[in-house]
Structures are given as structure tokens and as C-alpha cells.
Design a protein around this motif. Structure first.
Motif, PDB file in Angstrom:
ATOM      1  N   SER A  68       0.833  -1.200   0.000  1.00 47.48           N
ATOM      2  CA  SER A  68       0.000   0.000   0.000  1.00 47.48           C
ATOM      3  C   SER A  68       0.870   1.254   0.000  1.00 47.48           C
ATOM      4  O   SER A  68       2.094   1.181   0.151  1.00 47.48           O
ATOM      5  N   LEU A  69       0.211   2.392  -0.126  1.00 46.87           N
ATOM      6  CA  LEU A  69       0.926   3.668  -0.068  1.00 46.87           C
ATOM      7  C   LEU A  69       1.634   3.862   1.271  1.00 46.87           C
ATOM      8  O   LEU A  69       2.656   4.551   1.333  1.00 46.87           O
ATOM      9  N   ASP A  70       1.118   3.263   2.328  1.00 47.68           N
ATOM     10  CA  ASP A  70       1.749   3.373   3.644  1.00 47.68           C
ATOM     11  C   ASP A  70       3.148   2.768   3.674  1.00 47.68           C
ATOM     12  O   ASP A  70       3.946   3.092   4.551  1.00 47.68           O
ATOM     13  N   LYS A  71       3.435   1.899   2.721  1.00 49.39           N
ATOM     14  CA  LYS A  71       4.730   1.205   2.684  1.00 49.39           C
ATOM     15  C   LYS A  71       5.700   1.817   1.677  1.00 49.39           C
ATOM     16  O   LYS A  71       6.770   1.273   1.443  1.00 49.39           O
ATOM     17  N   VAL A  72       5.315   2.938   1.080  1.00 53.02           N
ATOM     18  CA  VAL A  72       6.178   3.592   0.095  1.00 53.02           C
ATOM     19  C   VAL A  72       7.371   4.227   0.793  1.00 53.02           C
ATOM     20  O   VAL A  72       7.216   4.921   1.796  1.00 53.02           O
ATOM     21  N   VAL A  73       8.561   4.003   0.224  1.00 51.92           N
ATOM     22  CA  VAL A  73       9.785   4.578   0.790  1.00 51.92           C
ATOM     23  C   VAL A  73      10.393   5.659  -0.101  1.00 51.92           C
ATOM     24  O   VAL A  73      11.174   6.481   0.365  1.00 51.92           O
ATOM     25  N   LYS A  74      10.029   5.664  -1.390  1.00 52.06           N
ATOM     26  CA  LYS A  74      10.585   6.658  -2.319  1.00 52.06           C
ATOM     27  C   LYS A  74       9.591   6.912  -3.440  1.00 52.06           C
ATOM     28  O   LYS A  74       8.991   5.989  -3.966  1.00 52.06           O
ATOM     29  N   VAL A  75       9.397   8.190  -3.768  1.00 51.77           N
ATOM     30  CA  VAL A  75       8.522   8.601  -4.857  1.00 51.77           C
ATOM     31  C   VAL A  75       9.314   9.516  -5.788  1.00 51.77           C
ATOM     32  O   VAL A  75      10.073  10.369  -5.332  1.00 51.77           O
ATOM     33  N   SER A  76       9.111   9.330  -7.082  1.00 53.39           N
ATOM     34  CA  SER A  76       9.658  10.254  -8.083  1.00 53.39           C
ATOM     35  C   SER A  76       8.484  10.874  -8.821  1.00 53.39           C
ATOM     36  O   SER A  76       7.596  10.163  -9.294  1.00 53.39           O
ATOM     37  N   VAL A  77       8.482  12.195  -8.877  1.00 56.10           N
ATOM     38  CA  VAL A  77       7.421  12.948  -9.539  1.00 56.10           C
ATOM     39  C   VAL A  77       8.059  13.725 -10.685  1.00 56.10           C
ATOM     40  O   VAL A  77       9.046  14.432 -10.497  1.00 56.10           O
ATOM     41  N   PHE A  78       7.464  13.586 -11.862  1.00 56.16           N
ATOM     42  CA  PHE A  78       7.923  14.298 -13.048  1.00 56.16           C
ATOM     43  C   PHE A  78       6.786  15.218 -13.487  1.00 56.16           C
ATOM     44  O   PHE A  78       5.671  14.755 -13.709  1.00 56.16           O
ATOM     45  N   VAL A  79       7.056  16.511 -13.547  1.00 53.68           N
ATOM     46  CA  VAL A  79       6.024  17.477 -13.933  1.00 53.68           C
ATOM     47  C   VAL A  79       6.437  18.213 -15.198  1.00 53.68           C
ATOM     48  O   VAL A  79       7.623  18.435 -15.436  1.00 53.68           O
ATOM     49  N   LYS A  80       5.427  18.593 -15.957  1.00 51.45           N
ATOM     50  CA  LYS A  80       5.673  19.351 -17.181  1.00 51.45           C
ATOM     51  C   LYS A  80       6.015  20.799 -16.858  1.00 51.45           C
ATOM     52  O   LYS A  80       6.747  21.444 -17.591  1.00 51.45           O
ATOM     53  N   ASN A  81       5.488  21.305 -15.717  1.00 55.13           N
ATOM     54  CA  ASN A  81       5.684  22.701 -15.358  1.00 55.13           C
ATOM     55  C   ASN A  81       5.932  22.811 -13.852  1.00 55.13           C
ATOM     56  O   ASN A  81       5.032  22.545 -13.061  1.00 55.13           O
ATOM     57  N   MET A  82       7.122  23.227 -13.466  1.00 56.63           N
ATOM     58  CA  MET A  82       7.461  23.339 -12.051  1.00 56.63           C
ATOM     59  C   MET A  82       6.611  24.394 -11.341  1.00 56.63           C
ATOM     60  O   MET A  82       6.492  24.372 -10.118  1.00 56.63           O
TER      61      MET A  82
END
Length: 125
Positions: A68-82
Motif C-alpha cells: 500500500s501507499l503506507d509502505k512507500v519509501v521513495k517517490v519520483s514525480v515528473f512534472v511538465k511545469n514546475m
């Protein structure tokens, strides 16, 4: 180490030669999830709604893997516009209220299907 492909109909199907997710040992690695509604195939372009859809897609892959999301240790987010950073954070904070995982957020020139966001995660079982 044993590798297992993760697949679910509750997230968009891969649009290339890759898996929605992979289990290696006690870790789950999701592929980047763009904001495609898995039921309608609609690409969501409003940044807040798109962030929510991408996170729902990540969540679906994780749940298919038994985590589940509760067990996430690292996320990478890529956006078109900061410039959308604050709007992304508003929605992101709803999904990671406690024990926030490590995270990167980078602006990119282009994403698959000209999406406005793509999110991937690493979680434990």
C-alpha cells in the motif's frame, strides 16, 4: 533474487515494453503512472486532478502487489511545469499524511501522451 511482474486492470495498461510494476525480494517498484483513467482511457490534464489520478494508479499497482501507499519509501514525480509544484503538493499531501517517503520532483520537457505529470514509487511489502 526472484522477480515477479505486477499487473492489474485497476491501472492503465503499459503502453510499451514494460510492466506496471515489479516485485524484487521485499520491494515493489512501480513504473511511472501518467494520469490515465483505467476505465475510460481518458488522459486527465488538470494538474490537481491529474496528480490524484496518477497517485490512484500507483496505489492500484501497489495494492495488486499486496502492499500500500503506507509502505512507500521513495517517490519520483515528473512534472511538465514546475510552477505546478504547490498544486501537486496539495494533492500529494492527502495521500502521504504520515511517514512521508523520500521524494524527488523534477520538471521535464515532455511526458508520454503529453501528460502534465508522471509518478513512480518504490515500496516494501
Amino acid at each position: 533474487m526472484k522477480r515477479e511482474i505486477i499487473s492489474t486492470n485497476n491501472a492503465p495498461q503499459a503502453i510499451g515494453p514494460y510492466s506496471q510494476g515489479m516485485r524484487v525480494g521485499d520491494f515493489i517498484f512501480t513504473s511511472g503512472q501518467i494520469p490515465v483513467n483505467p476505465v475510460t482511457g481518458e488522459l486527465v490534464m488538470d494538474i490537481q486532478k491529474a496528480t490524484r489520478q496518477s497517485l490512484e494508479n500507483v496505489k492500484a499497482v501497489l495494492e495488486a502487489a499486496g502492499t500500500s501507499l503506507d509502505k512507500v519509501v521513495k517517490v519520483s514525480v515528473f512534472v511538465k511545469n514546475m510552477n505546478d509544484f504547490a498544486l501537486v503538493n496539495e494533492i500529494y499531501a492527502e495521500y502521504f499524511k504520515e511517514n512521508q517517503p523520500a521524494r524527488s520532483c523534477v520538471e521535464v520537457a515532455r511526458l508520454p501522451k503529453d501528460s502534465v505529470i508522471e509518478i513512480e514509487a518504490i515500496a516494501t511489502i
